[in-house]
Design a protein around this motif. Structure first.
Motif, PDB file in Angstrom:
ATOM      1  N   VAL A   1      28.967  26.901   0.309  1.00 35.47           N
ATOM      2  CA  VAL A   1      28.291  27.299   1.585  1.00 35.47           C
ATOM      3  C   VAL A   1      26.449  26.558   1.529  1.00 35.47           C
ATOM      4  CG1 VAL A   1      27.508  28.633   3.829  1.00 35.47           C
ATOM      5  CG2 VAL A   1      29.739  28.226   2.804  1.00 35.47           C
ATOM      6  N   LEU A   2      25.716  26.463   2.358  1.00 34.46           N
ATOM      7  CA  LEU A   2      24.105  25.636   2.708  1.00 34.46           C
ATOM      8  C   LEU A   2      23.715  26.632   3.102  1.00 34.46           C
ATOM      9  CD1 LEU A   2      22.113  23.953   1.307  1.00 34.46           C
ATOM     10  CD2 LEU A   2      22.297  23.170   4.023  1.00 34.46           C
ATOM     11  N   ILE A   3      23.803  27.749   2.133  1.00 33.70           N
ATOM     12  CA  ILE A   3      22.624  28.890   3.441  1.00 33.70           C
ATOM     13  C   ILE A   3      20.796  28.770   3.332  1.00 33.70           C
ATOM     14  CG2 ILE A   3      21.892  31.503   2.281  1.00 33.70           C
ATOM     15  CD1 ILE A   3      25.295  30.840   3.017  1.00 33.70           C
ATOM     16  N   ALA A   4      19.936  27.725   2.692  1.00 32.62           N
ATOM     17  CA  ALA A   4      18.892  27.394   2.389  1.00 32.62           C
ATOM     18  C   ALA A   4      18.745  25.970   1.939  1.00 32.62           C
ATOM     19  CB  ALA A   4      18.243  28.665   1.885  1.00 32.62           C
ATOM     20  N   HIS A   5      17.741  25.376   2.205  1.00 31.97           N
ATOM     21  CA  HIS A   5      17.131  24.771   2.392  1.00 31.97           C
ATOM     22  C   HIS A   5      15.602  23.851   1.975  1.00 31.97           C
ATOM     23  CE1 HIS A   5      18.255  22.249   5.973  1.00 31.97           C
ATOM     24  NE2 HIS A   5      19.388  23.121   6.023  1.00 31.97           N
ATOM     25  N   GLU A   6      15.174  22.715   1.578  1.00 28.03           N
ATOM     26  CA  GLU A   6      14.105  22.272   1.858  1.00 28.03           C
ATOM     27  C   GLU A   6      14.092  20.343   2.212  1.00 28.03           C
ATOM     28  OE1 GLU A   6      11.062  23.000   1.793  1.00 28.03           O
ATOM     29  OE2 GLU A   6      11.813  25.355   1.121  1.00 28.03           O
ATOM     30  N   GLY A   7      15.291  20.087   3.370  1.00 28.46           N
ATOM     31  CA  GLY A   7      15.655  18.994   3.999  1.00 28.46           C
ATOM     32  C   GLY A   7      15.208  18.201   4.442  1.00 28.46           C
ATOM     33  N   ARG A   8      15.280  17.395   5.254  1.00 28.12           N
ATOM     34  CA  ARG A   8      14.747  16.787   6.190  1.00 28.12           C
ATOM     35  C   ARG A   8      14.607  17.637   7.623  1.00 28.12           C
ATOM     36  NH1 ARG A   8      16.730  10.843   5.472  1.00 28.12           N
ATOM     37  NH2 ARG A   8      16.586  10.686   2.916  1.00 28.12           N
TER      38      ARG A   8
ATOM     39  N   TYR B   1      23.860  33.166  -5.806  1.00 20.04           N
ATOM     40  CA  TYR B   1      23.114  31.671  -5.605  1.00 20.04           C
ATOM     41  C   TYR B   1      22.954  30.974  -6.167  1.00 20.04           C
ATOM     42  CZ  TYR B   1      22.485  34.905  -1.483  1.00 20.04           C
ATOM     43  OH  TYR B   1      22.952  35.696   0.150  1.00 20.04           O
ATOM     44  N   ILE B   2      23.216  29.045  -6.032  1.00 18.39           N
ATOM     45  CA  ILE B   2      22.860  28.499  -6.527  1.00 18.39           C
ATOM     46  C   ILE B   2      21.569  27.521  -6.220  1.00 18.39           C
ATOM     47  CG2 ILE B   2      24.365  26.382  -8.212  1.00 18.39           C
ATOM     48  CD1 ILE B   2      26.627  28.020  -7.243  1.00 18.39           C
ATOM     49  N   VAL B   3      21.060  27.125  -7.326  1.00 16.66           N
ATOM     50  CA  VAL B   3      20.019  25.770  -6.645  1.00 16.66           C
ATOM     51  C   VAL B   3      19.507  24.840  -7.431  1.00 16.66           C
ATOM     52  CG1 VAL B   3      17.301  25.625  -7.016  1.00 16.66           C
ATOM     53  CG2 VAL B   3      17.452  27.542  -6.901  1.00 16.66           C
ATOM     54  N   VAL B   4      20.048  23.729  -6.613  1.00 20.37           N
ATOM     55  CA  VAL B   4      20.829  22.189  -6.829  1.00 20.37           C
ATOM     56  C   VAL B   4      18.902  21.508  -6.612  1.00 20.37           C
ATOM     57  CG1 VAL B   4      22.316  20.546  -6.242  1.00 20.37           C
ATOM     58  CG2 VAL B   4      22.992  23.522  -6.445  1.00 20.37           C
ATOM     59  N   LEU B   5      19.178  21.578  -7.784  1.00 24.59           N
ATOM     60  CA  LEU B   5      17.884  19.976  -7.341  1.00 24.59           C
ATOM     61  C   LEU B   5      18.429  18.851  -6.823  1.00 24.59           C
ATOM     62  CD1 LEU B   5      16.046  21.105 -10.487  1.00 24.59           C
ATOM     63  CD2 LEU B   5      15.643  21.985  -8.554  1.00 24.59           C
ATOM     64  N   PRO B   6      17.398  17.999  -6.491  1.00 19.41           N
ATOM     65  CA  PRO B   6      17.522  16.796  -5.794  1.00 19.41           C
ATOM     66  C   PRO B   6      18.514  15.712  -7.227  1.00 19.41           C
ATOM     67  CG  PRO B   6      15.643  17.773  -5.111  1.00 19.41           C
ATOM     68  CD  PRO B   6      16.001  18.703  -5.990  1.00 19.41           C
TER      69      PRO B   6
ATOM     70  N   ALA C   1      23.233  20.685   7.070  1.00 21.73           N
ATOM     71  CA  ALA C   1      22.974  21.972   7.922  1.00 21.73           C
ATOM     72  C   ALA C   1      22.890  23.020   7.393  1.00 21.73           C
ATOM     73  CB  ALA C   1      22.986  21.126   9.236  1.00 21.73           C
ATOM     74  N   LYS C   2      22.665  24.313   6.987  1.00 21.31           N
ATOM     75  CA  LYS C   2      22.323  25.082   7.219  1.00 21.31           C
ATOM     76  C   LYS C   2      24.099  25.509   7.887  1.00 21.31           C
ATOM     77  CE  LYS C   2      20.376  30.235   6.618  1.00 21.31           C
ATOM     78  NZ  LYS C   2      19.180  30.393   7.360  1.00 21.31           N
ATOM     79  N   TYR C   3      24.512  26.175   6.641  1.00 22.17           N
ATOM     80  CA  TYR C   3      26.224  26.780   6.481  1.00 22.17           C
ATOM     81  C   TYR C   3      27.173  26.061   6.998  1.00 22.17           C
ATOM     82  CZ  TYR C   3      23.293  31.112   8.144  1.00 22.17           C
ATOM     83  OH  TYR C   3      21.756  31.994   8.314  1.00 22.17           O
TER      84      TYR C   3
END
Length: 92
Positions: A33-40, A19-24, A79-81
């Motif tokens: 694959v996008l698993i979780a995010h703090e998006g709009r 799992y990788i954290v990609v900062l803004p 979006a997720k996934y």
């Protein structure tokens, strides 16, 4: 998930399943694959003409600059996934 701590590692140390954290503003280091995010939070409306129904739902999205791959001048909503591609930039 082995732990909830984060550490900076080199690209060579990334393995399948990590799992990788990609900062803004940061580049996505590898395809994934996008698993979780703090998006709009965005409201999506879907209407059908056959049943005259309108469905509205809230979807959390991030925006990714994929211009290095596609030449598309506008960030792409994810979006997720959804698939993410290495070299693209997290816009959120």
């Amino acid at each position: 998930v082995a732990s909830l701590s984060t550490e900076e590692i080199s690209l060579e140390e990334i393995s399948v399943g990590d799992y990788i954290v990609v900062l803004p503003g940061s580049r996505i280091p590898t395809d994934g694959v996008l698993i979780a995010h703090e998006g709009r939070n965005e409201q999506i409306t879907n209407s059908t003409t056959t049943t005259n129904q309108t469905n509205t739902s809230n979807v959390r999205r991030i925006y990714v600059d994929e211009s290095a791959l596609s030449g598309e001048p506008f960030p792409v909503a994810k979006a997720k996934y959804d698939a993410l591609f290495g070299g693209c930039v997290n816009q959120n």
